[in-house]
Design an enzyme around this catalytic site. Structure first.
Site, PDB file in Angstrom:
ATOM      1  N   LYS A   1      -7.887  14.104   4.336  1.00  0.00           N
ATOM      2  CA  LYS A   1      -7.005  12.930   4.304  1.00  0.00           C
ATOM      3  C   LYS A   1      -5.993  13.098   5.423  1.00  0.00           C
ATOM      4  O   LYS A   1      -5.924  14.158   6.032  1.00  0.00           O
ATOM      5  CB  LYS A   1      -6.272  12.851   2.957  1.00  0.00           C
ATOM      6  CG  LYS A   1      -5.643  14.197   2.547  1.00  0.00           C
ATOM      7  CD  LYS A   1      -4.997  14.140   1.176  1.00  0.00           C
ATOM      8  CE  LYS A   1      -5.959  14.261   0.022  1.00  0.00           C
ATOM      9  NZ  LYS A   1      -6.168  13.030  -0.701  1.00  0.00           N
ATOM     10  N   ARG A   2      -5.198  12.051   5.709  1.00  0.00           N
ATOM     11  CA  ARG A   2      -4.151  12.227   6.698  1.00  0.00           C
ATOM     12  C   ARG A   2      -3.235  13.387   6.316  1.00  0.00           C
ATOM     13  O   ARG A   2      -3.056  13.686   5.140  1.00  0.00           O
ATOM     14  CB  ARG A   2      -3.323  10.937   6.844  1.00  0.00           C
ATOM     15  CG  ARG A   2      -4.006   9.870   7.643  1.00  0.00           C
ATOM     16  CD  ARG A   2      -4.298  10.331   9.069  1.00  0.00           C
ATOM     17  NE  ARG A   2      -3.091  10.359   9.874  1.00  0.00           N
ATOM     18  CZ  ARG A   2      -2.812   9.529  10.855  1.00  0.00           C
ATOM     19  NH1 ARG A   2      -3.670   8.576  11.195  1.00  0.00           N
ATOM     20  NH2 ARG A   2      -1.691   9.640  11.535  1.00  0.00           N
TER      21      ARG A   2
ATOM     22  N   HIS B   1       0.799  -1.236   0.000  1.00  0.00           N
ATOM     23  CA  HIS B   1       0.000   0.000   0.000  1.00  0.00           C
ATOM     24  C   HIS B   1       0.821   1.270   0.000  1.00  0.00           C
ATOM     25  O   HIS B   1       0.264   2.361   0.105  1.00  0.00           O
ATOM     26  CB  HIS B   1      -0.917   0.052   1.221  1.00  0.00           C
ATOM     27  CG  HIS B   1      -1.978  -0.995   1.237  1.00  0.00           C
ATOM     28  ND1 HIS B   1      -3.243  -0.785   0.747  1.00  0.00           N
ATOM     29  CD2 HIS B   1      -1.945  -2.270   1.666  1.00  0.00           C
ATOM     30  CE1 HIS B   1      -3.965  -1.893   0.893  1.00  0.00           C
ATOM     31  NE2 HIS B   1      -3.195  -2.813   1.454  1.00  0.00           N
TER      32      HIS B   1
ATOM     33  N   LYS C   1     -14.436   8.509  -3.270  1.00  0.00           N
ATOM     34  CA  LYS C   1     -15.637   8.881  -2.512  1.00  0.00           C
ATOM     35  C   LYS C   1     -16.140  10.246  -2.974  1.00  0.00           C
ATOM     36  O   LYS C   1     -17.345  10.455  -3.160  1.00  0.00           O
ATOM     37  CB  LYS C   1     -15.318   8.938  -1.005  1.00  0.00           C
ATOM     38  CG  LYS C   1     -14.951   7.584  -0.416  1.00  0.00           C
ATOM     39  CD  LYS C   1     -14.218   7.688   0.927  1.00  0.00           C
ATOM     40  CE  LYS C   1     -13.519   6.362   1.225  1.00  0.00           C
ATOM     41  NZ  LYS C   1     -12.538   6.468   2.340  1.00  0.00           N
TER      42      LYS C   1
ATOM     43  N   LYS D   1       1.269  14.505   0.633  1.00  0.00           N
ATOM     44  CA  LYS D   1      -0.097  14.823   0.187  1.00  0.00           C
ATOM     45  C   LYS D   1      -0.264  16.315  -0.100  1.00  0.00           C
ATOM     46  O   LYS D   1      -1.260  16.752  -0.648  1.00  0.00           O
ATOM     47  CB  LYS D   1      -1.113  14.355   1.229  1.00  0.00           C
ATOM     48  CG  LYS D   1      -1.145  12.819   1.397  1.00  0.00           C
ATOM     49  CD  LYS D   1      -2.108  12.416   2.503  1.00  0.00           C
ATOM     50  CE  LYS D   1      -2.060  10.939   2.844  1.00  0.00           C
ATOM     51  NZ  LYS D   1      -2.800  10.091   1.895  1.00  0.00           N
TER      52      LYS D   1
ATOM     53  N   THR E   1      -8.274   6.768  -1.850  1.00  0.00           N
ATOM     54  CA  THR E   1      -9.646   6.260  -1.947  1.00  0.00           C
ATOM     55  C   THR E   1     -10.634   7.384  -1.646  1.00  0.00           C
ATOM     56  O   THR E   1     -11.776   7.343  -2.101  1.00  0.00           O
ATOM     57  CB  THR E   1      -9.877   5.082  -0.984  1.00  0.00           C
ATOM     58  OG1 THR E   1      -9.324   5.419   0.295  1.00  0.00           O
ATOM     59  CG2 THR E   1      -9.226   3.827  -1.497  1.00  0.00           C
TER      60      THR E   1
HETATM   61  C1  26W Z   1       3.292   3.119  10.877  1.00  0.00           C
HETATM   62  C2  26W Z   1       3.601   2.399   9.709  1.00  0.00           C
HETATM   63  C3  26W Z   1       2.609   2.398   8.642  1.00  0.00           C
HETATM   64  C4  26W Z   1       3.055   2.216   7.374  1.00  0.00           C
HETATM   65  C5  26W Z   1       2.168   2.161   6.350  1.00  0.00           C
HETATM   66  C6  26W Z   1       1.240   2.535   8.884  1.00  0.00           C
HETATM   67  C7  26W Z   1       0.351   2.484   7.846  1.00  0.00           C
HETATM   68  C8  26W Z   1       0.826   2.286   6.580  1.00  0.00           C
HETATM   69  C9  26W Z   1      -0.159   2.200   5.466  1.00  0.00           C
HETATM   70  C10 26W Z   1       0.288   1.201   4.434  1.00  0.00           C
HETATM   71  C11 26W Z   1      -0.376   3.536   4.879  1.00  0.00           C
HETATM   72  C12 26W Z   1      -1.638   3.570   4.090  1.00  0.00           C
HETATM   73  O1  26W Z   1      -2.723   3.616   4.635  1.00  0.00           O
HETATM   74  N1  26W Z   1      -1.502   3.574   2.770  1.00  0.00           N
HETATM   75  C13 26W Z   1      -2.617   3.929   1.926  1.00  0.00           C
HETATM   76  O2  26W Z   1      -3.314   2.772   1.523  1.00  0.00           O
HETATM   77  C14 26W Z   1      -4.470   3.127   0.794  1.00  0.00           C
HETATM   78  C15 26W Z   1      -5.249   1.860   0.508  1.00  0.00           C
HETATM   79  O3  26W Z   1      -4.591   1.089  -0.423  1.00  0.00           O
HETATM   80  C16 26W Z   1      -4.103   3.880  -0.453  1.00  0.00           C
HETATM   81  O4  26W Z   1      -5.276   4.281  -1.110  1.00  0.00           O
HETATM   82  C17 26W Z   1      -3.268   5.106  -0.118  1.00  0.00           C
HETATM   83  O5  26W Z   1      -2.799   5.720  -1.305  1.00  0.00           O
HETATM   84  C18 26W Z   1      -2.093   4.701   0.739  1.00  0.00           C
HETATM   85  O6  26W Z   1      -1.385   5.833   1.193  1.00  0.00           O
END
Ligand code: 26W
Length: 833
Positions: free
Chosen positions: A561-562, A373, A673, A567, A669
């Protein structure tokens, strides 16, 4: 009952409570029964929260009938199931969603009307289940809805964090984090399964012991933590096969040995209990930044060991022999967080089930698949080898063995290219790399948009791709249009139903039937009226929550978004400062009022992200109070962005800001939406924006900025010079200067110098402007100008574009996504087959 309800003129709870129970409609009787049994209350004395819970329990009863029946059929008929393993499930509320899926929303709306209550007000009592940070967790939740709707047997496995993602408050312009004890007053949808408790072992050491005719590793002196599953039924639209969300909660093991409580041990015993139960206490609030903390590793092993043991236990009970496991089970790993499931299953097969290495490995290979992801290097999960070894000694030795075999195998392909092989190794330089472990084992690796899938092959995993190209694929993300349209936007749902019927709720291909109405003026007017109502609904919410009065006749520009530098919320900030500057020179520079809405949580340890929140609020104070700009520009930061506030915010948007540096947003995503709810995308060619562009065509989207290849080239040749842009472009200079010249109210002049510095000079580990904000600034301004002119000069033309966006958004339903996963990876049969 109908008659009763229609006769009720001014319903009144107190009066109803007097009524003989026999005369009441059935639903009311049922709610009364729950109120009595669970809370010892009557209609008259119950609080709104108790009414919510009592009615939710009634709804749960209806769901349980379907769910229990489906589970027993899946077992009896030996249907294959997918286990979706994820450290996060960002579920939000379940109440209205469940009622829509079960087809009982109108029934309950009338029931509450009869009681003189508004269903929405009752629904508002539910706390969000916020067990996720952002995209990855929300995707898992959308997937469960679609799996249930498509009637594919599925179990989502996660952690029952006692504290979800922090609640955010803004105090004096700054983010303040508060605990989210969402489960404190009970969670009505879950069912505890104490009989399915599992022991998870940590620490200790491995001894080789001679047993029968071979040496067997035995784990000694371990500490035990109990994993207790809580199951939540997940409904699907008109589905007879609800999915299961299984959340594991950590519990200390009871000590039976009285000697343990001898002097001295008492304290230790309680400390151990706290340690054990800390495992499922709190969700780590980081998004895209892994810190390698021991407790987090404990969380992930806890989740994966409990899950794999329970899968094995169930399979042995039903089918005896583990060799047939892949006929009944497939496992999807949601990013690398649940990767330990792989060595955990190896452990069980080798140490407990008498498999040899090759057979065990072959089985594991056919069972697991991995979704990536993110390509951000700071997000890639790596563990310190020593820490890992101490916490999980047996898992460590299995990972070591995997690494050795993998490297030997790689050496056949990349003969003596030691640099490359050590980059690809699972264990190297004192670290264990989870992505490499996945790549070495799983059957399929997928990216979450077409562009992201290409980047995995060409950049991040290029070496693995050369060795094994067939493994890699891209499956574009999706969102459940039940929650993001039917629940979040009842106005639009009703309008669509009026024009194309309601089949679209179950069948995303029906969305396209709206397309002809993009030319129908009456329809466009109604569509515009829905948007206007949604703006008012959001305004009412913000007035109540934050005391802000929104300009509801303005263009609504939304970035939710975060908070992360990639971003580029900063690009939006510079844009607003640019407009502010232009209006100071010429108060008629724009005449279209614009509301800029931001919503974002920053990781508590991410200082720069938090400072960007501070900046947004300072800019708000500046433009919202300046007599020159206050009627034209309004900047509002919406507190505590989460699933429920997104459901209010997204349907009110005109413009969807999707402005990440090209190549960095794996998919996004929120973009889907917003598109579905008729907001036009202002975006870079990044993630799924590329596919939104392909769906709607160039006339119904606003694309700007450097492409991924250009960004890639600038990084590679280190030839990007933001300083030159600063020199040449006076608008950039003037906007940037506002950060440091004392213009911004309520902060010291130094408050934002780190942001200024990072854009122009870089800092200790980064080059200047690493996310190319200044590079894309001019293109952004130009494209935004185009958009606001269109909105102002031709409102019906704008609505037409919005309708095309809604009509083309069916492709982004997670029903389509799940269908692809099933056809290409899982191969499950539909429940009814
Ligand atoms: C703390 C470490 C960590 C590392 C990565 C926490 C969370 C993550 C996730 C992989 C980050 C995340 O949420 N990625 C997002 O995943 C979505 C679903 O596929 C994508 O739509 C987003 O672009 C992506 O940033």
């Amino acid at each position: 009952m109908e008659k009763e309800m229609n006769n009720a003129k001014k319903p009144n709870r107190a009066a109803l409570a007097e009524k003989p129970a026999g005369k009441l409609p059935n639903e009311v009787k049922e709610i009364l029964g729950k109120l009595k049994r669970h809370f010892g209350k009557t209609l008259e004395t119950a609080s709104m929260e108790e009414l919510y819970k009592a009615s939710a329990l009634c709804i749960r009863d209806e769901i349980l009938d379907l769910w229990m029946n489906a589970n027993s059929r899946v077992e009896k008929e030996g249907k294959k199931q997918v286990y979706y393993l994820s450290a996060e499930f960002l579920m939000g509320r379940a109440y209205t969603n469940n009622m829509i899926n079960m087809g009982i929303l109108e029934k309950y709306r009338k029931t509450f009307e009869f009681l003189g209550l508004d269903l929405n007000e009752v629904a508002d009592q539910e706390k969000d289940a916020g067990l996720g940070n952002g995209g990855l967790g929300r995707l898992a939740a959308c997937f469960l809805d679609s799996l249930a709707t498509l009637e594919l047997p599925a179990v989502g496995c996660g952690i029952r964090y006692e504290y979800g993602l922090f609640r955010q408050r803004i105090v004096d312009g700054e983010q303040v984090e508060m605990e989210d004890n969402w489960i404190e007053d009970g969670f009505v949808w879950e069912i505890e399964r104490p009989d399915e408790e599992i022991e998870v072992h940590f620490d200790g050491e491995i001894e080789e012991v001679w047993m029968e005719d071979k040496m067997v590793p035995v784990h000694k002196n371990y500490t035990t933590v109990l994993a207790v599953p809580y199951d939540v039924p997940i409904t699907g639209y008109q589905s007879k096969c609800p999915a299961t969300l299984r959340l594991w909660s950590a519990k200390a093991k009871k000590r039976f040995d009285i000697k343990d409580f001898d002097q001295g041990k008492y304290f230790q015993a309680i400390q151990e209990r706290e340690m054990a139960e800390a495992i499922s206490k709190v969700l780590y609030p980081n998004d895209n930044h892994e810190q390698g903390k021991l407790l987090r590793l404990r969380q992930f092993y806890f989740l994966t060991s409990a899950t794999i043991q329970s899968i094995v236990r169930k399979h042995k009970r039903l089918h005896g022999n583990l060799r047939t496991l892949p006929n009944y089970v497939t496992i999807q790993i949601n990013d690398t967080h649940p990767t330990l499931a792989i060595p955990e299953l190896m452990r069980i097969l080798l140490d407990e089930e008498g498999f040899n290495w090759d057979d065990a490995f072959a089985l594991v290979q056919s069972l697991f698949n991995y979704t990536n992801h993110t390509i951000l290097s700071e997000a890639l999960e790596r563990w310190d080898e020593q820490m890992f070894k101490l916490l999980l000694p047996r898992i460590y030795s299995i990972v070591q063995a995997m690494n050795e075999k993998y490297c030997r195998w790689l050496n056949k392909f990349y003969k003596n290219d030691m640099d490359r092989i050590s980059r690809m190794a699972i264990v190297a330089y004192g670290q264990i790399r989870m992505a490499n472990l996945c790549l070495a084992v799983v059957g399929h690796v997928n990216g979450v948009s077409q562009l992201h899938g290409d980047i995995l092959k060409k950049e991040l995993f290029v070496d693995e791709y050369r060795v094994n190209p067939g493994k890699f694929m891209a499956i574009t993300n999706g969102i459940t249009h039940r929650r993001w349209l039917a629940v979040a936007n009842p106005g639009l749902t009703q309008l669509m139903t009026e024009y194309i019927g309601n089949r679209f709720v179950g069948d995303y291909r029906e969305f396209e039937k709206l397309l002809p109405f993009a030319e129908d003026e009456t329809f466009l007017k109604k569509y515009a009226a829905v948007k206007q109502e949604n703006k008012k609904r959001l305004a009412a919410y913000l007035e109540k929550k934050q005391g802000v009065q929104l300009h509801t006749d303005a263009l609504f520009d939304v970035q939710c978004k975060r908070l992360h530098e990639y971003k580029r919320q900063l690009l939006k900030c510079l844009h607003i400062l640019y407009l502010y500057n232009k209006l100071q020179e010429n108060p008629n520079f724009i005449t279209q009022p614009i509301v800029f809405l931001f919503a974002a949580k920053a990781a508590p340890g991410y200082a720069r992200a938090k400072n960007i929140i501070r900046l947004i609020n300072a800019i708000g104070e500046l433009v919202n109070n300046d007599p020159v700009t206050r009627d034209l520009l309004q900047v509002v930061f919406i507190e505590n962005y989460g699933v429920s506030s997104a459901q209010l915010l997204i349907p009110a948007a005109d413009i969807s800001e999707q402005i990440s540096t090209a190549g960095m947003e794996a998919s996004g995503t929120g973009n889907m939406k917003l598109m579905m709810n008729g907001a036009l995308t202002m975006g870079t060619m990044d993630g799924a924006n590329v596919e939104i562009y392909e769906q709607v065509g160039p006339d119904n989207i606003f694309i700007f900025g450097a492409r991924e290849e250009e960004i890639f080239a600038m990084k590679r040749y280190s030839n990007y010079r933001p300083g030159e842009i600063y020199e040449k472009n006076i608008d950039v200079r003037n906007a940037l200067t506002r950060l440091i010249d004392g213009s911004l109210p309520g902060v010291s002049v130094h408050q934002f110098s780190d942001l200024y510095q990072s854009l122009l000079f870089g800092d200790y580990n980064n080059s200047a402007d690493p996310y190319f904000v200044l590079h894309d600034f001019a293109a952004y301004i130009h494209t935004f100008d185009r958009a606001r002119h269109k909105y102002q000069r031709n409102p019906m033309g704008w609505m037409k574009m919005a309708v095309v966006n809604t009509a083309k958004s069916g492709f982004f339903s997670s029903d389509r996504t799940i269908r692809e996963y099933n056809e290409r990876i899982w191969h499950l049969h539909h429940f009814a087959e």
